[in-house]
Design a protein around this motif. Structure first.
Motif, mmCIF file in Angstrom:
data_model
loop_
_atom_site.group_PDB
_atom_site.id
_atom_site.type_symbol
_atom_site.label_atom_id
_atom_site.label_comp_id
_atom_site.label_asym_id
_atom_site.label_seq_id
_atom_site.Cartn_x
_atom_site.Cartn_y
_atom_site.Cartn_z
ATOM 1 N N LYS A 105 0.716 -1.260 -0.026
ATOM 2 C CA LYS A 105 -0.027 0.043 -0.102
ATOM 3 C C LYS A 105 0.824 1.211 0.077
ATOM 4 O O LYS A 105 0.731 2.402 -0.660
ATOM 5 N N PHE A 106 1.941 1.096 0.717
ATOM 6 C CA PHE A 106 2.916 2.050 0.853
ATOM 7 C C PHE A 106 4.160 1.721 0.589
ATOM 8 O O PHE A 106 4.573 0.678 0.758
ATOM 9 N N LEU A 107 4.948 2.424 -0.443
ATOM 10 C CA LEU A 107 6.362 1.861 -0.751
ATOM 11 C C LEU A 107 7.257 2.206 0.333
ATOM 12 O O LEU A 107 7.447 3.466 0.738
ATOM 13 N N PRO A 108 7.966 1.372 0.842
ATOM 14 C CA PRO A 108 8.899 1.565 1.898
ATOM 15 C C PRO A 108 9.819 2.657 1.482
ATOM 16 O O PRO A 108 10.583 2.589 0.380
ATOM 17 N N ASP A 109 10.445 3.477 2.518
ATOM 18 C CA ASP A 109 11.403 4.472 2.208
ATOM 19 C C ASP A 109 12.786 3.943 2.459
ATOM 20 O O ASP A 109 12.837 2.593 2.869
ATOM 21 N N GLU A 110 13.772 4.730 2.542
ATOM 22 C CA GLU A 110 15.288 4.263 2.583
ATOM 23 C C GLU A 110 15.305 3.633 4.154
ATOM 24 O O GLU A 110 16.600 2.771 4.314
ATOM 25 N N ASN A 111 14.573 4.002 5.129
ATOM 26 C CA ASN A 111 14.634 3.232 6.386
ATOM 27 C C ASN A 111 13.594 2.138 6.571
ATOM 28 O O ASN A 111 13.834 1.705 7.586
ATOM 29 N N GLY A 112 13.110 1.777 5.562
ATOM 30 C CA GLY A 112 12.117 0.671 5.855
ATOM 31 C C GLY A 112 10.783 0.861 6.226
ATOM 32 O O GLY A 112 10.025 -0.051 6.674
ATOM 33 N N ALA A 113 10.438 2.225 6.377
ATOM 34 C CA ALA A 113 9.226 2.743 6.903
ATOM 35 C C ALA A 113 8.305 2.772 5.942
ATOM 36 O O ALA A 113 8.716 3.231 4.736
ATOM 37 N N PRO A 114 7.081 2.849 5.965
ATOM 38 C CA PRO A 114 6.025 3.068 5.008
ATOM 39 C C PRO A 114 6.355 4.754 4.357
ATOM 40 O O PRO A 114 6.372 5.784 5.341
ATOM 41 N N GLY A 115 6.374 4.722 3.331
ATOM 42 C CA GLY A 115 6.568 5.995 2.598
ATOM 43 C C GLY A 115 5.722 6.545 1.712
ATOM 44 O O GLY A 115 4.509 6.793 1.893
ATOM 45 N N GLU A 116 6.183 6.693 0.285
ATOM 46 C CA GLU A 116 5.109 7.266 -0.750
ATOM 47 C C GLU A 116 4.008 6.348 -0.811
ATOM 48 O O GLU A 116 4.294 4.929 -0.787
ATOM 49 N N ARG A 117 2.653 6.970 -1.008
ATOM 50 C CA ARG A 117 1.439 5.871 -1.373
ATOM 51 C C ARG A 117 1.825 5.388 -2.760
ATOM 52 O O ARG A 117 1.962 5.960 -3.740
ATOM 53 N N ASN A 118 1.328 3.977 -2.727
ATOM 54 C CA ASN A 118 1.551 3.427 -4.081
ATOM 55 C C ASN A 118 0.164 3.552 -4.681
ATOM 56 O O ASN A 118 -0.514 4.058 -4.147
#
Length: 596
Positions: free
Chosen positions: A233-246
């Motif tokens: 649902k959310f693309l993981p950011d560089e830290n592995g956390a939910p980032g940009e909405r897919n």
């Protein structure tokens, strides 16, 4: 009133007396698991489900899920309950330790699932879908995907969904149209729409990992051209956390007959970024890993409903005063006797009781073999266990959910008019139980899978793990006075099943419609034989213990009475099923289409 006390004593009986728990502890993966640990885990699971989940069941049904601008909200209390669920480690009970799981046997995990489904089926679907998704990812995903996603999913921090169905294709997945286009970075762009996606959007977890069936541009037609993709649902950011909405959006939630606190979603994928799971065009292989796990889980849903429906009906039958016993007043000090004195009420209660206890016994048999198939060191032992699980998965899914729905209806009937209104809560069991007979493959599809795939597989080898132990038990107990006429009933039912098997094999080779016409009745017959075998085993165990004074004496006496009821009032159905199978397809298929 919705009533539930965790059936821990019967669970212990099934685990450590009816079945050989040492089969599991002999496996290296479970060498540190003993009966005391199992009992402790089940006791704690019972506390959580009865104290946290049960109070949310009726309120969640009344409130349901809501959607606004693609955002789905679960009913009040669900987020806090899910947080407690994850913090308590219930999302990780039988998951692999290398990904953060507790590594307990699936046999124990499914008993926890039973208690979850009994107390709040809607809630149970959220972690249940995650469990199915983790199985497919664990078996077919790349090491990189597994190491990144599995720990978060097993902890419950992230959840999962299975995106298979489209508006024009349900069972026939060969018709699906969702597309996946490869990208230069090794990812894919997934576009299409899915419906009936349980837990497809909600507010319980920080991210949702969708497993999506789709076609590559060069895919061959039909099911041989389907691949499986992981689409968060959310693309993981560089830290592995939910980032940009897919590029995935919930466009609506279904307004359903039951399980109203479970978000059943319509999802639109618009160039959503995803990653391939397994080999191209081999998505069905991974999909069946999910589906088989989910089918066993859905069967347990039927068992959970059967148990809580039974307990709720018993509580009402002991309190509701109506009429006098046909044998004379049982409670002359009261204006009327409780309805539990009436034979027809007893018929309903005993039917519900043997439904729940029988399915629990059969479910544990299958679950233990599932654990052996996954963890045994001996290849032949693993193969035999795999054969058994493959054969029994459609039986567990279909028969348990049939009996769960039957028990829910009997609970309403026990309550009478009070059962039909919302106030007492038992009508919810009917509505919730009904879907279990449909999703993850309708029960008719399960029957076709049994006779069309599982029976002929490996030249009939799958049947050995079922027929052989039952035949051996009959031979060993022919003269056992504890069983009396039960052994004769079991032998006749097994004979009917064997004759039906031969008939389906012979007729089905000449005419597949003959096998299809017999399928549902055959599945029911196989299930009844399995239940009869386990009830007879239970009697052999219970009779000597029923004479020993102590707190468990009543438990064993009740087990014997329940077995007698099953043999006298339920198993005779096997004779009718045999006659129906024997009649063939003629009357079923004779009427021309235009006459309907």
């Amino acid at each position: 009133m919705q009533t539930y006390t965790p059936p821990l004593r019967d669970m212990a009986f099934v685990l450590t007396e009816l079945h050989d728990f040492s089969q599991l502890t002999a496996l290296e993966a479970f060498s540190e698991v003993d009966a005391d640990l199992a009992a402790t885990v089940l006791e704690e699971g019972g506390k959580f489900t009865s104290e946290v989940l049960l109070p949310l069941n009726a309120t969640g049904d009344k409130e349901g899920c809501t959607i606004e601008n693609g955002v789905v909200r679960t009913p009040r209390g669900f987020k806090e309950a899910y947080r407690q669920f994850c913090e308590g480690g219930w999302s990780a009970v039988s998951a692999p330790p290398e990904f953060g799981g507790q590594g307990l046997p699936e046999t124990i995990g499914l008993m926890i699932s039973e208690m979850i489904c009994a107390t709040n089926l809607s809630f149970g679907l959220y972690p249940g879908l995650t469990g199915g998704a983790t199985v497919a990812l664990r078996k077919y995903g790349s090491d990189e995907l597994k190491s990144f996603y599995l720990p978060k999913m097993i902890s419950g921090e992230w959840s999962g969904s299975m995106c298979l169905t489209e508006a024009h294709c349900g069972t026939d997945l060969g018709l699906l149209r969702t597309r996946a286009v490869p990208q230069e970075d090794g990812s894919y762009r997934v576009s299409g729409s899915k419906i009936f996606i349980s837990a497809g959007e909600h507010d319980l977890s920080d991210n949702i990992v969708h497993l999506v069936l789709a076609r590559l541009p060069d895919a061959p037609p039909g099911i041989k051209g389907i691949s499986l993709f992981l689409v968060p649902k959310f693309l993981p950011d560089e830290n592995g956390a939910p980032g940009e909405r897919n590029g995935v959006l919930c466009t609506g939630i279904e307004h359903k007959m039951g399980i109203k606190a479970s978000a059943t979603c319509q999802l639109a994928f618009d160039d959503a970024k995803g990653w391939l799971i397994g080999a191209p065009h081999k998505g069905m292989q991974a999909m069946f890993a999910m589906m088989n796990t989910e089918r066993l889980g859905v069967g347990i849903q039927g068992l959970g409903i059967a148990e809580t429906a039974y307990q709720s009906a018993v509580a009402y039958a002991k309190e509701r005063l109506q009429g006098r016993s046909l044998a004379g007043a049982k409670h002359p000090e009261l204006p009327a006797d409780p309805i539990i004195v009436h034979p027809d009420v007893r018929r309903m209660l005993m039917t519900m009781r043997v439904n729940a206890e029988g399915c629990r016994a059969l479910g544990a048999w299958v679950a233990m073999q599932l654990d052996i198939s996954e963890h045994a060191a001996d290849e032949r032992q693993r193969r035999d266990a795999e054969d058994f699980v493959a054969l029994m998965t459609p039986v567990v899914k279909a028969m348990f959910t049939d009996l769960g729905f039957e028990s829910a209806n009997l609970a309403v009937q026990t309550y009478g008019g009070h059962g039909y209104i919302v106030d007492h809560g038992v009508e919810q069991y009917v509505r919730d139980a009904r879907i279990a007979m449909i999703y993850e493959g309708t029960n008719g599809v399960q029957a076709l899978d049994l006779v069309g795939r599982k029976l002929p597989a490996h030249m009939g080898r799958n049947l050995r793990g079922f027929f052989h132990p039952i035949a051996a038990f009959i031979a060993e107990n022919k003269e056992n006075p504890m069983l009396g006429e039960m052994i004769t009933g079991l032998e006749r039912a097994l004979g009917a099943l064997q004759l039906s098997t031969a008939q389906i094999a012979e007729r089905g080779m000449r005419d597949p419609e003959e096998a299809g016409a017999a399928a549902t009745d055959y599945l029911r017959l196989m299930g009844l034989v399995g239940l009869a075998y386990l009830w007879a085993k239970a009697v052999v165990i219970a009779v000597p213990k029923s004479f020993a004074p102590g707190p468990d004496q009543a438990f064993y006496a009740a087990k014997i009475s329940s077995a007698r009821f099953f043999y006298e009032r339920v198993l005779p159905e096997s004779a009718a099923l045999y006659l129906k199978i024997k009649s063939g397809k003629a009357s079923m298929m004779a009427l021309p289409d235009e006459a309907f």
